[in-house]
Design a protein around this motif. Structure first.
Motif, PDB file in Angstrom:
ATOM      1  N   SER A  21       0.844  -1.183   0.000  1.00  0.00           N
ATOM      2  CA  SER A  21       0.000   0.000   0.000  1.00  0.00           C
ATOM      3  C   SER A  21       0.880   1.233   0.000  1.00  0.00           C
ATOM      4  CB  SER A  21      -0.916   0.033   1.228  1.00  0.00           C
ATOM      5  OG  SER A  21      -1.775  -1.077   1.254  1.00  0.00           O
ATOM      6  N   CYS A  22       0.389   2.301  -0.597  1.00  0.00           N
ATOM      7  CA  CYS A  22       1.081   3.582  -0.592  1.00  0.00           C
ATOM      8  C   CYS A  22       0.046   4.658  -0.301  1.00  0.00           C
ATOM      9  CB  CYS A  22       1.760   3.837  -1.925  1.00  0.00           C
ATOM     10  SG  CYS A  22       2.413   5.512  -2.114  1.00  0.00           S
ATOM     11  N   ALA A  23       0.182   5.279   0.852  1.00  0.00           N
ATOM     12  CA  ALA A  23      -0.745   6.325   1.254  1.00  0.00           C
ATOM     13  C   ALA A  23      -0.159   7.692   0.938  1.00  0.00           C
ATOM     14  CB  ALA A  23      -1.049   6.210   2.745  1.00  0.00           C
ATOM     15  N   SER A  71      -3.696  -1.012  -8.351  1.00  0.00           N
ATOM     16  CA  SER A  71      -5.020  -0.396  -8.251  1.00  0.00           C
ATOM     17  C   SER A  71      -4.903   0.823  -7.353  1.00  0.00           C
ATOM     18  CB  SER A  71      -6.039  -1.391  -7.691  1.00  0.00           C
ATOM     19  OG  SER A  71      -5.670  -1.796  -6.379  1.00  0.00           O
ATOM     20  N   ARG A  72      -5.930   1.663  -7.385  1.00  0.00           N
ATOM     21  CA  ARG A  72      -5.894   2.854  -6.537  1.00  0.00           C
ATOM     22  C   ARG A  72      -7.293   3.168  -6.044  1.00  0.00           C
ATOM     23  NH1 ARG A  72      -3.537   7.585 -10.154  1.00  0.00           N
ATOM     24  NH2 ARG A  72      -4.032   8.893  -8.337  1.00  0.00           N
ATOM     25  N   ASP A  73      -7.347   3.781  -4.872  1.00  0.00           N
ATOM     26  CA  ASP A  73      -8.586   4.250  -4.283  1.00  0.00           C
ATOM     27  C   ASP A  73      -8.388   5.728  -4.010  1.00  0.00           C
ATOM     28  OD1 ASP A  73     -10.724   4.945  -2.683  1.00  0.00           O
ATOM     29  OD2 ASP A  73     -10.726   3.062  -1.581  1.00  0.00           O
ATOM     30  N   LYS A  76      -9.342   7.262  -0.704  1.00  0.00           N
ATOM     31  CA  LYS A  76      -8.416   7.011   0.401  1.00  0.00           C
ATOM     32  C   LYS A  76      -7.014   7.510   0.080  1.00  0.00           C
ATOM     33  CE  LYS A  76     -10.857   2.898   2.060  1.00  0.00           C
ATOM     34  NZ  LYS A  76     -10.753   1.449   2.374  1.00  0.00           N
ATOM     35  N   ASN A  77      -6.837   8.089  -1.103  1.00  0.00           N
ATOM     36  CA  ASN A  77      -5.510   8.576  -1.517  1.00  0.00           C
ATOM     37  C   ASN A  77      -4.456   7.484  -1.391  1.00  0.00           C
ATOM     38  OD1 ASN A  77      -6.380  11.293  -2.015  1.00  0.00           O
ATOM     39  ND2 ASN A  77      -6.429  11.612   0.196  1.00  0.00           N
ATOM     40  N   THR A  78      -4.815   6.307  -1.850  1.00  0.00           N
ATOM     41  CA  THR A  78      -3.950   5.139  -1.683  1.00  0.00           C
ATOM     42  C   THR A  78      -3.862   4.358  -2.995  1.00  0.00           C
ATOM     43  OG1 THR A  78      -4.541   4.959   0.659  1.00  0.00           O
ATOM     44  CG2 THR A  78      -3.561   3.021  -0.382  1.00  0.00           C
ATOM     45  N   VAL A  79      -2.649   3.906  -3.292  1.00  0.00           N
ATOM     46  CA  VAL A  79      -2.425   3.016  -4.416  1.00  0.00           C
ATOM     47  C   VAL A  79      -1.897   1.696  -3.864  1.00  0.00           C
ATOM     48  CG1 VAL A  79      -0.072   3.837  -4.862  1.00  0.00           C
ATOM     49  CG2 VAL A  79      -1.400   2.796  -6.708  1.00  0.00           C
ATOM     50  N   TYR A  80      -2.299   0.606  -4.507  1.00  0.00           N
ATOM     51  CA  TYR A  80      -1.946  -0.723  -4.034  1.00  0.00           C
ATOM     52  C   TYR A  80      -1.174  -1.487  -5.108  1.00  0.00           C
ATOM     53  CZ  TYR A  80      -5.815   0.446  -0.903  1.00  0.00           C
ATOM     54  OH  TYR A  80      -6.644   1.078  -0.001  1.00  0.00           O
TER      55      TYR A  80
END
Length: 123
Positions: A21-23, A71-73, A76-80
């Motif tokens: 995860s990358c926040a 993928s990214r959300d 949530k400002n997050t990429v996975y």
């Protein structure tokens, strides 16, 4: 400024899976494409996977196609990065990358990097 913090790395046996995860924080509304890069000991940093702002377009290094999924959300400002069927050659520090693109020109205006998370795959 944009800050990126990776998590999810660790030690896994060959054939196993990990999810990175990358926040992102800071000026997240300015972020466009995001990507994962990796750097193995003694090697240069290379692109693993990237995605556009919506997540609708993705691209992968040949070595991870069919095994990794980015993928990214944006809420949530997050990429996975979902990594399956891991092998020892995937051992590396994985870095998150975020880019700010100049509207209209499409040129890269700013680029940000996380400090990385270590993935070690044992045989």
């Amino acid at each position: 400024q944009v800050q990126l913090v990776e998590s999810g790395g660790g030690l896994v046996q060959a054939g196993g899976s990990l999810r990175l995860s990358c926040a992102a924080s800071g000026r997240t509304l300015s972020i466009g494409p995001m990507a994962w890069f990796r750097q193995a000991p003694g090697k240069e940093r290379g692109l693993v996977a990237e995605t556009n702002w919506s997540g609708g377009r993705t691209d992968y290094a040949d070595s991870v196609k069919g095994r990794f999924t980015i993928s990214r959300d944006n809420a949530k400002n997050t990429v996975y990065l979902q990594m399956n069927s891991l092998n020892p050659e995937d051992t590396a520090v994985y870095h998150c990358n975020a880019r700010v693109i100049e509207p209209g020109t499409g040129l890269l205006r700013e680029e940000y990097w996380g400090k990385g998370t270590l993935v070690t795959v044992s045989s």
